[in-house]
Design an enzyme around this catalytic site. Structure first.
Site, PDB file in Angstrom:
ATOM      1  N   HIS A   1      13.851  42.413  96.007  1.00 21.47           N
ATOM      2  CA  HIS A   1      13.715  43.418  94.942  1.00 21.47           C
ATOM      3  C   HIS A   1      14.534  44.641  95.322  1.00 21.47           C
ATOM      4  O   HIS A   1      14.263  45.274  96.339  1.00 21.47           O
ATOM      5  CB  HIS A   1      12.215  43.771  94.840  1.00 21.47           C
ATOM      6  CG  HIS A   1      11.873  44.730  93.743  1.00 21.47           C
ATOM      7  ND1 HIS A   1      10.566  45.083  93.466  1.00 21.47           N
ATOM      8  CD2 HIS A   1      12.630  45.405  92.857  1.00 21.47           C
ATOM      9  CE1 HIS A   1      10.546  45.936  92.455  1.00 21.47           C
ATOM     10  NE2 HIS A   1      11.779  46.153  92.076  1.00 21.47           N
TER      11      HIS A   1
ATOM     12  N   GLU B   1      14.881  40.663  91.958  1.00 19.49           N
ATOM     13  CA  GLU B   1      13.937  41.413  91.121  1.00 19.49           C
ATOM     14  C   GLU B   1      14.525  42.792  90.847  1.00 19.49           C
ATOM     15  O   GLU B   1      14.953  43.483  91.772  1.00 19.49           O
ATOM     16  CB  GLU B   1      12.600  41.589  91.847  1.00 19.49           C
ATOM     17  CG  GLU B   1      11.838  40.300  92.025  1.00 19.49           C
ATOM     18  CD  GLU B   1      10.529  40.517  92.784  1.00 19.49           C
ATOM     19  OE1 GLU B   1      10.226  41.669  93.155  1.00 19.49           O
ATOM     20  OE2 GLU B   1       9.838  39.538  93.017  1.00 19.49           O
TER      21      GLU B   1
ATOM     22  N   HIS C   1       2.429  37.300  93.336  1.00 19.98           N
ATOM     23  CA  HIS C   1       1.770  38.553  93.730  1.00 19.98           C
ATOM     24  C   HIS C   1       0.386  38.274  94.319  1.00 19.98           C
ATOM     25  O   HIS C   1      -0.497  37.783  93.619  1.00 19.98           O
ATOM     26  CB  HIS C   1       1.635  39.542  92.573  1.00 19.98           C
ATOM     27  CG  HIS C   1       1.400  40.940  93.077  1.00 19.98           C
ATOM     28  ND1 HIS C   1       2.407  41.864  93.245  1.00 19.98           N
ATOM     29  CD2 HIS C   1       0.267  41.535  93.515  1.00 19.98           C
ATOM     30  CE1 HIS C   1       1.906  42.978  93.727  1.00 19.98           C
ATOM     31  NE2 HIS C   1       0.606  42.796  93.916  1.00 19.98           N
TER      32      HIS C   1
ATOM     33  N   ARG D   1      13.915  51.747  98.425  1.00 21.88           N
ATOM     34  CA  ARG D   1      13.050  52.096  99.559  1.00 21.88           C
ATOM     35  C   ARG D   1      12.995  50.989 100.609  1.00 21.88           C
ATOM     36  O   ARG D   1      12.667  51.243 101.748  1.00 21.88           O
ATOM     37  CB  ARG D   1      11.645  52.441  99.085  1.00 21.88           C
ATOM     38  CG  ARG D   1      10.823  51.264  98.651  1.00 21.88           C
ATOM     39  CD  ARG D   1       9.403  51.661  98.380  1.00 21.88           C
ATOM     40  NE  ARG D   1       9.310  52.509  97.214  1.00 21.88           N
ATOM     41  CZ  ARG D   1       8.248  52.530  96.400  1.00 21.88           C
ATOM     42  NH1 ARG D   1       7.218  51.766  96.647  1.00 21.88           N
ATOM     43  NH2 ARG D   1       8.223  53.299  95.331  1.00 21.88           N
TER      44      ARG D   1
ATOM     45  N   GLU E   1       7.186  34.828  85.035  1.00 23.72           N
ATOM     46  CA  GLU E   1       6.423  34.778  86.290  1.00 23.72           C
ATOM     47  C   GLU E   1       5.082  35.435  85.997  1.00 23.72           C
ATOM     48  O   GLU E   1       5.028  36.625  85.669  1.00 23.72           O
ATOM     49  CB  GLU E   1       7.163  35.511  87.412  1.00 23.72           C
ATOM     50  CG  GLU E   1       6.363  35.471  88.724  1.00 23.72           C
ATOM     51  CD  GLU E   1       7.123  36.011  89.933  1.00 23.72           C
ATOM     52  OE1 GLU E   1       8.370  35.863  89.985  1.00 23.72           O
ATOM     53  OE2 GLU E   1       6.474  36.584  90.818  1.00 23.72           O
TER      54      GLU E   1
ATOM     55  N   HIS F   1       9.550  42.893 102.655  1.00 23.11           N
ATOM     56  CA  HIS F   1       8.832  43.599 103.728  1.00 23.11           C
ATOM     57  C   HIS F   1       9.617  43.626 105.036  1.00 23.11           C
ATOM     58  O   HIS F   1       9.363  44.477 105.886  1.00 23.11           O
ATOM     59  CB  HIS F   1       7.444  43.004 103.926  1.00 23.11           C
ATOM     60  CG  HIS F   1       6.530  43.292 102.767  1.00 23.11           C
ATOM     61  ND1 HIS F   1       6.250  44.582 102.352  1.00 23.11           N
ATOM     62  CD2 HIS F   1       5.865  42.481 101.916  1.00 23.11           C
ATOM     63  CE1 HIS F   1       5.444  44.535 101.303  1.00 23.11           C
ATOM     64  NE2 HIS F   1       5.200  43.273 101.012  1.00 23.11           N
TER      65      HIS F   1
ATOM     66  N   THR G   1       4.781  46.162  93.404  1.00 22.80           N
ATOM     67  CA  THR G   1       4.692  46.049  91.951  1.00 22.80           C
ATOM     68  C   THR G   1       3.227  45.835  91.547  1.00 22.80           C
ATOM     69  O   THR G   1       2.599  44.890  91.986  1.00 22.80           O
ATOM     70  CB  THR G   1       5.540  44.861  91.471  1.00 22.80           C
ATOM     71  OG1 THR G   1       6.796  44.944  92.119  1.00 22.80           O
ATOM     72  CG2 THR G   1       5.729  44.888  89.979  1.00 22.80           C
TER      73      THR G   1
ATOM     74  N   ASN H   1       9.624  36.015  99.299  1.00 23.48           N
ATOM     75  CA  ASN H   1      10.021  37.402  99.061  1.00 23.48           C
ATOM     76  C   ASN H   1      10.147  38.102 100.425  1.00 23.48           C
ATOM     77  O   ASN H   1       9.172  38.191 101.167  1.00 23.48           O
ATOM     78  CB  ASN H   1       8.960  38.076  98.179  1.00 23.48           C
ATOM     79  CG  ASN H   1       9.319  39.514  97.869  1.00 23.48           C
ATOM     80  OD1 ASN H   1       9.723  40.267  98.740  1.00 23.48           O
ATOM     81  ND2 ASN H   1       9.161  39.906  96.614  1.00 23.48           N
TER      82      ASN H   1
ATOM     83  N   ARG I   1      14.813  48.079  94.466  1.00 24.00           N
ATOM     84  CA  ARG I   1      14.126  49.104  93.673  1.00 24.00           C
ATOM     85  C   ARG I   1      15.085  50.240  93.344  1.00 24.00           C
ATOM     86  O   ARG I   1      16.070  50.450  94.041  1.00 24.00           O
ATOM     87  CB  ARG I   1      12.917  49.641  94.442  1.00 24.00           C
ATOM     88  CG  ARG I   1      11.867  48.583  94.731  1.00 24.00           C
ATOM     89  CD  ARG I   1      10.649  49.212  95.376  1.00 24.00           C
ATOM     90  NE  ARG I   1       9.955  50.057  94.423  1.00 24.00           N
ATOM     91  CZ  ARG I   1       8.804  49.736  93.815  1.00 24.00           C
ATOM     92  NH1 ARG I   1       8.206  48.590  94.087  1.00 24.00           N
ATOM     93  NH2 ARG I   1       8.251  50.560  92.961  1.00 24.00           N
TER      94      ARG I   1
HETATM   95  N1  PXP Z   1       6.519  38.466  92.463  1.00 28.08           N
HETATM   96  C1  PXP Z   1       6.912  39.715  92.102  1.00 28.08           C
HETATM   97  C2  PXP Z   1       7.533  39.899  90.753  1.00 28.08           C
HETATM   98  C3  PXP Z   1       6.771  40.805  92.976  1.00 28.08           C
HETATM   99  O1  PXP Z   1       7.171  42.035  92.594  1.00 28.08           O
HETATM  100  C4  PXP Z   1       6.205  40.580  94.255  1.00 28.08           C
HETATM  101  C5  PXP Z   1       6.063  41.705  95.218  1.00 28.08           C
HETATM  102  O2  PXP Z   1       5.200  42.634  94.762  1.00 28.08           O
HETATM  103  C6  PXP Z   1       5.815  39.267  94.590  1.00 28.08           C
HETATM  104  C7  PXP Z   1       5.983  38.234  93.675  1.00 28.08           C
HETATM  105  C8  PXP Z   1       5.249  38.949  95.926  1.00 28.08           C
HETATM  106  O3  PXP Z   1       3.991  39.518  96.100  1.00 28.08           O
HETATM  107  P1  PXP Z   1       3.303  39.452  97.518  1.00 28.08           P
HETATM  108  O4  PXP Z   1       4.154  40.240  98.468  1.00 28.08           O
HETATM  109  O5  PXP Z   1       1.974  40.047  97.284  1.00 28.08           O
HETATM  110  O6  PXP Z   1       3.245  38.001  97.921  1.00 28.08           O
END
Ligand code: PXP
Length: 252
Positions: free
Chosen positions: A51, A78, A200, A57, A159, A9, A109, A6, A53
């Site tokens: 993602h 996402e 997550h 953002r 997921e 960031h 999330t 992901n 949003r």
């Molecule tokens: N899966 C989903 C559906 C997410 O929304 C996120 C980000 O919040 C992640 C995985 C990745 O989470 P993390 O950044 O904590 O690894």
């Protein structure tokens, strides 16, 4: 287990300085999420997750279009389960969409999607994706009712939200309970014929416990990989996580 990285960031960092600029306003807007995605793939990522949003953002719509054009693995988009985002996904045609809940106040999330409580909306989006050949995944808590709903709706994939487990890392009693829910949830998902992913809060330490969850197909990991990359570079961060995913399960 496959690794979906992901990269949201990276866009968060870019927007922190350049949010008022369009992509062509400035030649070297940094850091570039597209370049990062390609480096993740080179280092062994099996897919890229981003993602978009509702408030854009971090990732922007143009990022998602560029990712679609430029990555060579799978694009997992996402989105919130809204008509606008469903339409956007149908235009971009990612390999998969993951339906997530969104509230404007949260930083990331925070809870799973309430598929049962939003049945008609989730069903509508899932059917539209099925018709378009886009795999739908529902980001849900490891709650049997939600998992059964996902199967009833005809979503091919779930997921499991690992946040409650990850947040309890320093509270072993709670952590064990949350891990058990994930293990049982994954078993139920598999029994119902679903592809089971998780994500997550997964990091280089708790991955050891994640290995005890059966039937996992893919993990989506963002924060810990990006954090490590600040010190070691993205290729090392992805390679190390990818190797940890391939290791055999720890005994319980
Ligand atoms: N899966 C989903 C559906 C997410 O929304 C996120 C980000 O919040 C992640 C995985 C990745 O989470 P993390 O950044 O904590 O690894």
């Amino acid at each position: 287990m496959l690794l979906g990285v992901n990269i949201d960031h990276c866009a968060t960092l870019r927007q922190a300085r350049y949010r008022h600029l369009a992509p062509n306003d400035f030649p070297d807007i940094e850091p570039d999420p597209i370049e990062l995605a390609q480096l993740c793939e080179k280092a062994g990522a099996d897919g890229i997750t981003a993602h978009l949003r509702e408030d854009a953002r971090h990732m922007q719509a143009y990022d998602i279009y560029s990712l679609r054009e430029s990555i060579s693995t799978r694009l997992n988009l996402e989105i919130a389960c809204t008509p606008r985002m469903t339409q956007f996904a149908l235009e971009v045609k990612p390999d998969s969409v993951c339906l997530v809940p969104e509230s404007r106040e949260e930083i990331t999330t925070e809870g799973g999607l309430d598929a049962s409580g939003n049945l008609s909306r989730v069903m509508e989006t899932t059917s539209a994706m099925n018709v378009a050949g886009i795999q739908t995944s529902l980001f849900i808590d490891p709650d049997p009712h939600q998992i059964e709903t996902a199967a009833k709706i005809g979503a091919p994939c779930i997921e499991l939200h690992t946040g409650a487990f990850a947040n309890a890392y320093h509270k072993p009693d709670i952590m064990r309970v949350e891990l058990k829910k994930l293990q049982e949830g994954a078993r139920l998902g598999k029994e119902l014929g679903l592809i089971v992913n998780a994500g997550h809060g997964i990091n280089y330490v708790n991955i050891n416990q994640i290995h005890t969850i059966p039937h996992l197909h893919e993990l989506n990991i963002g924060h810990s990989i990006m954090s490590r990359a600040i010190f070691s570079g993205i290729e090392e961060a992805v390679k190390t996580m990818s190797n940890l995913l391939k290791q055999t399960k720890v005994s319980q």
